[in-house]
Design a protein around this motif. Sequence first.
Motif, mmCIF file in Angstrom:
data_model
loop_
_atom_site.group_PDB
_atom_site.id
_atom_site.type_symbol
_atom_site.label_atom_id
_atom_site.label_comp_id
_atom_site.label_asym_id
_atom_site.label_seq_id
_atom_site.Cartn_x
_atom_site.Cartn_y
_atom_site.Cartn_z
ATOM 1 N N ALA A 131 0.822 -1.207 0.000
ATOM 2 C CA ALA A 131 0.000 0.000 0.000
ATOM 3 C C ALA A 131 0.855 1.256 0.000
ATOM 4 O O ALA A 131 1.984 1.258 0.506
ATOM 5 C CB ALA A 131 -0.927 0.008 1.211
ATOM 6 N N VAL A 132 0.287 2.313 -0.557
ATOM 7 C CA VAL A 132 0.857 3.650 -0.434
ATOM 8 C C VAL A 132 -0.169 4.510 0.276
ATOM 9 O O VAL A 132 -1.375 4.243 0.222
ATOM 10 C CB VAL A 132 1.211 4.271 -1.804
ATOM 11 C CG1 VAL A 132 2.357 3.521 -2.455
ATOM 12 C CG2 VAL A 132 -0.015 4.305 -2.717
ATOM 13 N N TYR A 133 0.318 5.537 0.954
ATOM 14 C CA TYR A 133 -0.565 6.446 1.671
ATOM 15 C C TYR A 133 -0.534 7.812 0.995
ATOM 16 O O TYR A 133 0.541 8.340 0.699
ATOM 17 C CB TYR A 133 -0.140 6.577 3.135
ATOM 18 C CG TYR A 133 -0.954 7.610 3.888
ATOM 19 C CD1 TYR A 133 -2.255 7.331 4.284
ATOM 20 C CD2 TYR A 133 -0.427 8.873 4.160
ATOM 21 C CE1 TYR A 133 -3.014 8.288 4.943
ATOM 22 C CE2 TYR A 133 -1.185 9.833 4.821
ATOM 23 C CZ TYR A 133 -2.476 9.530 5.211
ATOM 24 O OH TYR A 133 -3.219 10.482 5.849
ATOM 25 N N HIS A 134 -1.723 8.361 0.754
ATOM 26 C CA HIS A 134 -1.855 9.695 0.157
ATOM 27 C C HIS A 134 -2.128 10.720 1.244
ATOM 28 O O HIS A 134 -3.126 10.625 1.958
ATOM 29 C CB HIS A 134 -2.994 9.700 -0.866
ATOM 30 C CG HIS A 134 -3.517 11.065 -1.190
ATOM 31 N ND1 HIS A 134 -2.717 12.052 -1.747
ATOM 32 C CD2 HIS A 134 -4.750 11.634 -1.026
ATOM 33 C CE1 HIS A 134 -3.435 13.157 -1.917
ATOM 34 N NE2 HIS A 134 -4.669 12.932 -1.476
ATOM 35 N N ASP A 135 -1.225 11.686 1.386
ATOM 36 C CA ASP A 135 -1.431 12.789 2.325
ATOM 37 C C ASP A 135 -2.436 13.763 1.731
ATOM 38 O O ASP A 135 -2.125 14.485 0.783
ATOM 39 C CB ASP A 135 -0.111 13.527 2.587
ATOM 40 C CG ASP A 135 0.859 12.699 3.402
ATOM 41 O OD1 ASP A 135 0.646 12.566 4.613
ATOM 42 O OD2 ASP A 135 1.828 12.184 2.813
ATOM 43 N N SER A 136 -3.646 13.780 2.270
ATOM 44 C CA SER A 136 -4.623 14.759 1.786
ATOM 45 C C SER A 136 -4.173 16.154 2.206
ATOM 46 O O SER A 136 -3.500 16.330 3.225
ATOM 47 C CB SER A 136 -6.012 14.457 2.339
ATOM 48 O OG SER A 136 -6.107 14.844 3.693
ATOM 49 N N CYS A 137 -4.562 17.140 1.412
ATOM 50 C CA CYS A 137 -4.177 18.516 1.718
ATOM 51 C C CYS A 137 -4.666 18.933 3.100
ATOM 52 O O CYS A 137 -3.953 19.587 3.861
ATOM 53 C CB CYS A 137 -4.751 19.460 0.661
ATOM 54 S SG CYS A 137 -4.103 19.202 -1.001
ATOM 55 N N SER A 138 -5.904 18.563 3.419
ATOM 56 C CA SER A 138 -6.480 18.964 4.701
ATOM 57 C C SER A 138 -5.774 18.308 5.869
ATOM 58 O O SER A 138 -5.516 18.944 6.896
ATOM 59 C CB SER A 138 -7.971 18.616 4.729
ATOM 60 O OG SER A 138 -8.670 19.337 3.745
ATOM 61 N N ALA A 139 -5.473 17.015 5.734
ATOM 62 C CA ALA A 139 -4.794 16.312 6.823
ATOM 63 C C ALA A 139 -3.420 16.916 7.081
ATOM 64 O O ALA A 139 -3.057 17.222 8.222
ATOM 65 C CB ALA A 139 -4.669 14.827 6.504
ATOM 66 N N LEU A 140 -2.671 17.103 6.014
ATOM 67 C CA LEU A 140 -1.287 17.543 6.146
ATOM 68 C C LEU A 140 -1.181 19.018 6.512
ATOM 69 O O LEU A 140 -0.438 19.396 7.423
ATOM 70 C CB LEU A 140 -0.539 17.277 4.839
ATOM 71 C CG LEU A 140 0.959 17.555 4.840
ATOM 72 C CD1 LEU A 140 1.680 16.574 5.751
ATOM 73 C CD2 LEU A 140 1.516 17.455 3.425
ATOM 74 N N ARG A 141 -1.953 19.852 5.843
ATOM 75 C CA ARG A 141 -1.746 21.297 5.969
ATOM 76 C C ARG A 141 -2.674 21.970 6.974
ATOM 77 O O ARG A 141 -2.310 22.988 7.552
ATOM 78 C CB ARG A 141 -1.896 21.942 4.584
ATOM 79 C CG ARG A 141 -0.817 21.450 3.621
ATOM 80 C CD ARG A 141 -1.052 21.891 2.180
ATOM 81 N NE ARG A 141 0.038 21.425 1.329
ATOM 82 C CZ ARG A 141 0.080 20.233 0.754
ATOM 83 N NH1 ARG A 141 -0.923 19.384 0.927
ATOM 84 N NH2 ARG A 141 1.109 19.877 0.004
#
Length: 242
Positions: A131-141
């Motif tokens: 699996a890869v994990y996608h950092d959503s803009c809202s989660a990260l920023r």
Amino acid sequence: MTVQLFIPCFIDQLFPETAFNTVRVLEKAGCTVIYNPQQTCCGQPAYNAGFWDEAKQVGQKFLNDFSGEHPIVSPSASCTGMVKNAYDDLFTNTVIHNHCRTIQGNIHELSSFLVNVLKKDYFGAELEGRAVYHDSCSALRECRIKEEPRQLLERVDGLELVEMRDTETCCGFGGTFAVKFEAISSAMAEQKVHHALEMEADYLISTDASCLMQLQAYITKHQLPIKTMHLADVLAHGWANI
């Protein structure tokens, strides 16, 4: 611990099983989950479109639907970020200023709540594959969440977590952005999915259903050999009675 559950519009209408899995994970973590069926939206669609008066009306209902007595947990960094940050624009120096600040300090995205508040990262989940994990803009920023989802995924039996290129780059959804700028949005989704495929990933995982909807649409259209999954669904996989 008793927690209040906030289920965003996207999950309520399109991915209800993610909501049920959120409850399962929280209960397995030892929480008593309470759900107010009168809850609706946090006001983010109207706010992002520039309709702040309408967003304020919806946001005021949100504040009335939840109390400051127990933590509020949501399987969405996007909606959590809306409450934590954008409500400053809507309710600062209003008659509900103090209640708003209480709610803002009391709302948590799921992975952050599990790792930082409950101090738990293992739930007996099992999922075979890479699996890869996608950092959503809202989660990260907006929510400053990066390591928490990865810590949880690394404890999933059978799952190999690898990092893809440009994991912090937007998927192209952005609410109305995907409608107003369809070509750019589609190209951003294409780039994200192909970065995941470069890693020979079976799953593309994130904290936000809106991102996953955007990416899964591209995957389905082009019949690509990868599947999106919400973090809550991964954490409940292999043990929940689904």
